[in-house]
Design an enzyme around this catalytic site. Structure first.
Site, PDB file in Angstrom:
ATOM      1  N   ARG A  38       0.815  -1.219   0.000  1.00 56.51           N
ATOM      2  CA  ARG A  38       0.000   0.000   0.000  1.00 56.51           C
ATOM      3  C   ARG A  38       0.850   1.272   0.000  1.00 56.51           C
ATOM      4  NH1 ARG A  38      -5.320  -1.387   3.732  1.00 56.51           N
ATOM      5  NH2 ARG A  38      -6.387  -2.455   2.057  1.00 56.51           N
ATOM      6  N   LYS A 175     -17.254 -13.340   4.766  1.00 53.65           N
ATOM      7  CA  LYS A 175     -18.210 -12.279   5.114  1.00 53.65           C
ATOM      8  C   LYS A 175     -19.410 -12.293   4.171  1.00 53.65           C
ATOM      9  CE  LYS A 175     -14.443  -9.328   5.684  1.00 53.65           C
ATOM     10  NZ  LYS A 175     -13.935  -8.040   5.274  1.00 53.65           N
ATOM     11  N   GLY A 320      -8.912  -8.027   1.074  1.00 51.92           N
ATOM     12  CA  GLY A 320      -7.694  -8.123   1.878  1.00 51.92           C
ATOM     13  C   GLY A 320      -7.120  -9.522   1.913  1.00 51.92           C
ATOM     14  N   GLY A 343     -13.299  -3.697   0.996  1.00 49.35           N
ATOM     15  CA  GLY A 343     -14.667  -3.184   1.068  1.00 49.35           C
ATOM     16  C   GLY A 343     -14.953  -2.151  -0.013  1.00 49.35           C
TER      17      GLY A 343
END
Ligand code: ADP
Ligand code: MG
Length: 378
Positions: A38, A175, A320, A343
């Site tokens: 990142r 999720k 992720g 997300g």
């Protein structure tokens, strides 16, 4: 819709102080950065600004410090790495050390932008949040999206608008309720879906199958049943690897006995998913196929990752954990686009917009209505 301003829309940046919102929310082991992806991802924007003699100050969140200074979430390790990669670029302390960041507080925004002439958002991974540092500065400062954000928007919105077909989405992970919205949105644009990970068990339950003790979300069964009836091709696994009631490694079909737990797609399913990926021209992958952190249950994710590397399709990976898995297999350079946002990538595909993008479109320097062009600012 107005176009999102790009770096070119900032005008002359020479001698200007630029607040650069980055997503430096890197994985840490103590004070050691385990993956600096990142930080490196922000370099094109930093270098563009530095080359034009701007003064760059970065700001990011790190972890979840809950609105107060927390030593374990100090930006110090990130600052040290940034100093190696981009000497002379400053980095503010963790934005989430102040509750005003997540609370989108106007006073916090005012303090944050004090002394700055321009604002650039390159924090794709945080742009789905209406936090102060994302939506506040563009209300006042001439603003732009950085190169990373611009690429993410181009690639991910491109999937929604004009994918090369067949377009296949491969979805997994744990999720489920977070992701069913995107499954639904994807159903409108994909030619086929392949579903593995823990997600497949809620679909199995919707088909009336026995899933043992596998992870599933009872209140999502109805939604899954509706999605299965939507008339699209949905590939589900036909073999499962996991543990039996005694915790012993075992292989199953799609009918799991009491006490058994499915933890990976089986080899037959992994091969079938690979074939779908090899035949596609566009593939979006989110969520691992199994509990890949345990080597016994990594094979499904590895096989799919290899197919992503081998296919001639345009390949996009977001999330992720699935990005971590790709890195673990050494395949992250083999796909066309690795999204820096989990997300955020799902929300952009699902809704076609993000709070951070809306804020930039309303910035004082934003180009006006431009109906003839893509909303992404190309
Ligand atoms: P991503 O971060 O890629 O969006 P998620 O956060 O939704 O993915 O899910 C990742 C997690 O899902 C991993 O930690 C993995 O171990 C877990 N997982 C995948 N398949 C299963 C399964 N069958 N049972 C339990 N956990 C699973
Ligand atoms: Mg995850």
């Amino acid at each position: 819709m107005a176009r999102i301003p790009t770096l070119e829309d900032l005008g002359d940046v020479s001698g200007k102080r630029v607040l650069l919102r980055t997503d430096f929310n890197v994985p840490l082991d103590g004070t050691t950065i385990t993956d600096d992806f990142r930080i490196r991802a922000a370099l094109p924007t930093i270098e563009w600004l530095i080359a034009r003699d701007a003064e760059v100050v970065c700001a990011s969140h790190l972890g979840r410090p809950k609105g107060k200074p927390t030593p374990e979430f100090s930006m110090a390790p990130v600052r040290a790495r940034l100093a190696e990669l981009a000497p002379g670029v400053e980095l503010l302390e963790n934005l989430r050390f102040d509750a005003g960041e997540e609370g989108n507080d106007a006073d916090f925004t005012a303090r944050l932008i004090e002394g700055f002439d321009l604002y650039v958002n390159d924090a794709f991974g945080a742009s789905h949040r209406a936090h102060a540092s994302i939506v506040g500065p563009p209300k006042v400062l001439p603003s732009a999206m950085g190169r990373l954000l611009q690429k993410e928007v181009d690639v991910l919105l491109g999937l929604r608008t004009n994918p090369k077909r067949p377009f296949v989405a491969v979805l997994g992970g744990a999720k489920i309720s977070d992701k069913l919205g995107v499954v639904e949105a994807l159903l409108d644009v994909v030619d086929a879906l392949a579903i593995g990970g823990a997600m497949c068990f809620t679909f199995f339950a919707a088909q009336g199958k026995s899933i043992g003790d596998s992870l599933f979300e009872p209140d999502q069964v109805e939604t899954c049943a509706r999605l299965l009836d939507a008339g699209k091709t949905i590939h589900l696994p036909d073999d499962i690897v996991g543990v039996d009631a005694n915790g012993t490694y075992a292989t199953f079909g799609t009918w799991l006995p009491d006490g058994a737990k499915g933890l990976d797609i089986g080899p037959g399913s992994a091969a079938a998913f690979s074939d779908v990926i090899m035949d596609a021209r566009t593939v979006f992958w989110n969520g691992p196929m199994g509990m890949f952190e345990d080597e016994r249950f990594a094979a499904g994710t590895r096989t799919v990752a290899q197919a992503m590397a081998d296919t001639k399709a345009f390949t996009v990976v977001g999330g992720g954990d699935v990005v971590a898995a790709l890195g673990q297999f050494g395949l992250d350079d083999e796909v066309d686009h690795v999204s820096t946002g989990g997300g955020a990538s799902l929300e952009l595909i699902e809704l076609g917009d993000l709070p951070g993008l809306e804020a930039l479109r309303a910035a004082p320097n934003a180009p006006g209505e431009d109906p003839g062009r893509e909303e992404t600012g190309r």
